[in-house]
Scaffold this motif. Structure first.
Motif, PDB file in Angstrom:
ATOM      1  N   ALA A 246       0.820  -1.207   0.000  1.00  9.43           N
ATOM      2  CA  ALA A 246       0.000   0.000   0.000  1.00  9.43           C
ATOM      3  C   ALA A 246       0.860   1.266   0.000  1.00  9.43           C
ATOM      4  O   ALA A 246       0.423   2.310  -0.489  1.00  9.43           O
ATOM      5  CB  ALA A 246      -0.937   0.002   1.209  1.00  9.43           C
ATOM      6  N   CYS A 247       2.071   1.166   0.533  1.00  4.66           N
ATOM      7  CA  CYS A 247       2.980   2.324   0.562  1.00  4.66           C
ATOM      8  C   CYS A 247       3.820   2.434  -0.706  1.00  4.66           C
ATOM      9  O   CYS A 247       4.700   3.310  -0.803  1.00  4.66           O
ATOM     10  CB  CYS A 247       3.884   2.235   1.788  1.00  4.66           C
ATOM     11  N   PRO A 303      -7.538   0.394   0.889  1.00  5.80           N
ATOM     12  CA  PRO A 303      -8.156  -0.772   1.527  1.00  5.80           C
ATOM     13  C   PRO A 303      -7.273  -1.442   2.575  1.00  5.80           C
ATOM     14  O   PRO A 303      -7.775  -1.910   3.610  1.00  5.80           O
ATOM     15  CB  PRO A 303      -8.420  -1.714   0.348  1.00  5.80           C
ATOM     16  N   ALA A 304      -5.962  -1.483   2.334  1.00  3.97           N
ATOM     17  CA  ALA A 304      -5.070  -2.084   3.328  1.00  3.97           C
ATOM     18  C   ALA A 304      -5.057  -1.264   4.607  1.00  3.97           C
ATOM     19  O   ALA A 304      -5.063  -1.812   5.723  1.00  3.97           O
ATOM     20  CB  ALA A 304      -3.656  -2.212   2.761  1.00  3.97           C
ATOM     21  N   ALA A 305      -5.033   0.067   4.471  1.00  4.46           N
ATOM     22  CA  ALA A 305      -5.080   0.923   5.654  1.00  4.46           C
ATOM     23  C   ALA A 305      -6.373   0.703   6.418  1.00  4.46           C
ATOM     24  O   ALA A 305      -6.379   0.608   7.656  1.00  4.46           O
ATOM     25  CB  ALA A 305      -4.938   2.382   5.246  1.00  4.46           C
ATOM     26  N   ARG A 306      -7.473   0.601   5.695  1.00  2.00           N
ATOM     27  CA  ARG A 306      -8.777   0.416   6.335  1.00  2.00           C
ATOM     28  C   ARG A 306      -8.889  -0.939   7.025  1.00  2.00           C
ATOM     29  O   ARG A 306      -9.743  -1.127   7.891  1.00  2.00           O
ATOM     30  CB  ARG A 306      -9.888   0.558   5.295  1.00  2.00           C
ATOM     31  N   SER A 307      -8.030  -1.885   6.659  1.00  2.37           N
ATOM     32  CA  SER A 307      -8.054  -3.195   7.304  1.00  2.37           C
ATOM     33  C   SER A 307      -7.434  -3.164   8.694  1.00  2.37           C
ATOM     34  O   SER A 307      -7.699  -4.055   9.515  1.00  2.37           O
ATOM     35  CB  SER A 307      -7.290  -4.218   6.450  1.00  2.37           C
ATOM     36  N   TYR A 308      -6.600  -2.155   8.953  1.00  4.25           N
ATOM     37  CA  TYR A 308      -5.868  -2.123  10.216  1.00  4.25           C
ATOM     38  C   TYR A 308      -6.101  -0.860  11.032  1.00  4.25           C
ATOM     39  O   TYR A 308      -6.006  -0.905  12.260  1.00  4.25           O
ATOM     40  CB  TYR A 308      -4.363  -2.281   9.930  1.00  4.25           C
ATOM     41  N   VAL A 309      -6.394   0.248  10.379  1.00  2.00           N
ATOM     42  CA  VAL A 309      -6.584   1.530  11.064  1.00  2.00           C
ATOM     43  C   VAL A 309      -8.046   1.938  10.884  1.00  2.00           C
ATOM     44  O   VAL A 309      -8.552   1.972   9.766  1.00  2.00           O
ATOM     45  CB  VAL A 309      -5.652   2.613  10.481  1.00  2.00           C
ATOM     46  N   THR A 321     -20.163  -4.298  14.426  1.00  2.00           N
ATOM     47  CA  THR A 321     -20.516  -4.093  15.830  1.00  2.00           C
ATOM     48  C   THR A 321     -19.627  -3.077  16.531  1.00  2.00           C
ATOM     49  O   THR A 321     -19.902  -2.688  17.670  1.00  2.00           O
ATOM     50  CB  THR A 321     -20.433  -5.417  16.600  1.00  2.00           C
ATOM     51  N   GLY A 322     -18.552  -2.680  15.880  1.00  2.00           N
ATOM     52  CA  GLY A 322     -17.637  -1.748  16.521  1.00  2.00           C
ATOM     53  C   GLY A 322     -16.508  -1.383  15.589  1.00  2.00           C
ATOM     54  O   GLY A 322     -16.562  -1.637  14.375  1.00  2.00           O
ATOM     55  N   ARG A 323     -15.452  -0.819  16.168  1.00  2.00           N
ATOM     56  CA  ARG A 323     -14.309  -0.421  15.351  1.00  2.00           C
ATOM     57  C   ARG A 323     -13.048  -0.381  16.224  1.00  2.00           C
ATOM     58  O   ARG A 323     -13.131  -0.216  17.453  1.00  2.00           O
ATOM     59  CB  ARG A 323     -14.543   0.954  14.722  1.00  2.00           C
ATOM     60  N   MET A 324     -11.929  -0.558  15.580  1.00  2.00           N
ATOM     61  CA  MET A 324     -10.628  -0.423  16.220  1.00  2.00           C
ATOM     62  C   MET A 324      -9.951   0.787  15.620  1.00  2.00           C
ATOM     63  O   MET A 324      -9.890   0.935  14.401  1.00  2.00           O
ATOM     64  CB  MET A 324      -9.776  -1.680  15.978  1.00  2.00           C
TER      65      MET A 324
END
Length: 331
Positions: A246-247, A303-309, A321-324
């Protein structure tokens, strides 16, 4: 000394359900701290995030050149791989070239993280081997160095010439004497340092240029191999691989057990080291992603960023149900 700080939050609906605390340091190539969270002088075991340091003697000794190792082998020497066919086949070819077998490895057998290869072993009634260990590329590098030095087979012994060379490289590039070591999951010593020392080492990898010194040339070769082969450093579905892609080749990333993570950023000559104190890998992945976004290296909409952040949390029925998310201080 400052304590660990809140770094990653987990929300369920309107409720803050969990919190991960940790430390992080961004360091420049002069060794100075650019930004820090928590305690930069916290003593840490960087675990597999230090694999590129452990691989330095493989290159500085001339062993890699003598064996004709290319960037793929150097990437595998720095890898915590999934044991997919792309990893296992390459390590097996490396072993064959050395005239070694699986029994020469000192890492233990490990079930492949790659589902296809794991299931193929089960169907064939075969047990995992040492070559399936996520650290088998690092150990192939250790074997290569041991042969080059004319040293004995027990290359994970702290008094073995291989590990003495690793300790020397570790202290030189972190700029600190190590207070000791712990034995890693793959049986090799893992040398401790401060978080500042680890970030300093990563900044030196970031700033390294071919031809400026033996160590800098080796660091540049290992860093560039990781960036060139993100699929070998970890594998499909892994944060290291997905975030490096992604970078767009601007960053080398490496996770370590117990929620360690590093980033090497050549264009900015910066190194990053972070540790989540409860050992939660999900939080380390979120935190490193947030720092990459903060530094302008990762598009938060990718999309990769959205998978972790700011990642959605879903239940078994697919409901969100929530978010990290990173805390305000980190984001």
């Amino acid at each position: 000394m400052p304590d660990a700080v809140d770094m990653v939050e987990l929300w369920r609906g309107p409720f803050l359900e969990s919190m991960h605390r940790g430390h992080a340091v961004i360091c420049d190539d002069t060794g100075q701290i650019v930004q820090a969270w928590g305690n930069p002088e916290a003593v840490v075991l960087p675990r597999s995030s230090s694999k590129m340091i452990q691989a330095l003697p493989l290159v500085t000794s001339g062993a890699a050149a003598a064996r004709g190792l290319g960037s793929r082998q150097l990437a595998l020497a720095c890898a915590s791989h999934n044991a997919a066919a792309i990893h296992v086949d390459a390590v097996r070819a490396w072993l064959d070239d050395l005239g070694k077998t699986d029994d020469d490895f000192r890492c233990g057998p490990q079930e492949p993280r790659d589902i296809a290869l794991r299931d193929a072993l089960i169907r064939a009634g075969e047990s995992p081997c040492r070559i399936h260990n996520n650290c088998s590329g690092k150990h192939a590098g250790f074997l290569t160095l041991a042969d080059h030095l004319g040293a004995g087979p027990d290359y994970v012994d702290p008094d073995h010439p291989v590990q003495k060379a690793v300790k020397e490289a570790h202290e030189e590039i972190t700029g600190e004497p190590t207070p000791g070591f712990g034995v890693d999951g793959c049986s090799a010593p893992n040398f401790a340092t401060t978080l500042h020392g680890m970030a300093r080492a990563m900044a030196r990898f970031a700033a390294a240029r071919e031809g400026t010194s033996t160590q800098a040339s080796a660091a540049a070769a290992l860093r560039d191999a990781m960036i060139a082969h993100p699929e070998l450093v970890a594998g499909e579905g892994r944060a290291c691989t997905e975030l490096m892609r992604a970078c767009d080749g601007r960053v080398a990333l490496k996770t370590g057990a117990e929620a360690f993570f590093i980033a090497i950023i050549p264009e900015k000559k910066l190194g990053v080291a972070l540790k989540i104190t409860d050992g939660g890998t999900r939080a380390a992945e979120c935190a490193i992603g947030a720092i990459l976004i903060r530094l302008g290296l990762l598009d938060p909409a990718h999309p990769a960023a959205r998978s972790y952040v700011n990642a959605p949390i879903r239940n078994w029925d697919g409901l969100e149900t929530g978010r990290m998310q990173p805390t305000a201080a980190l984001a």
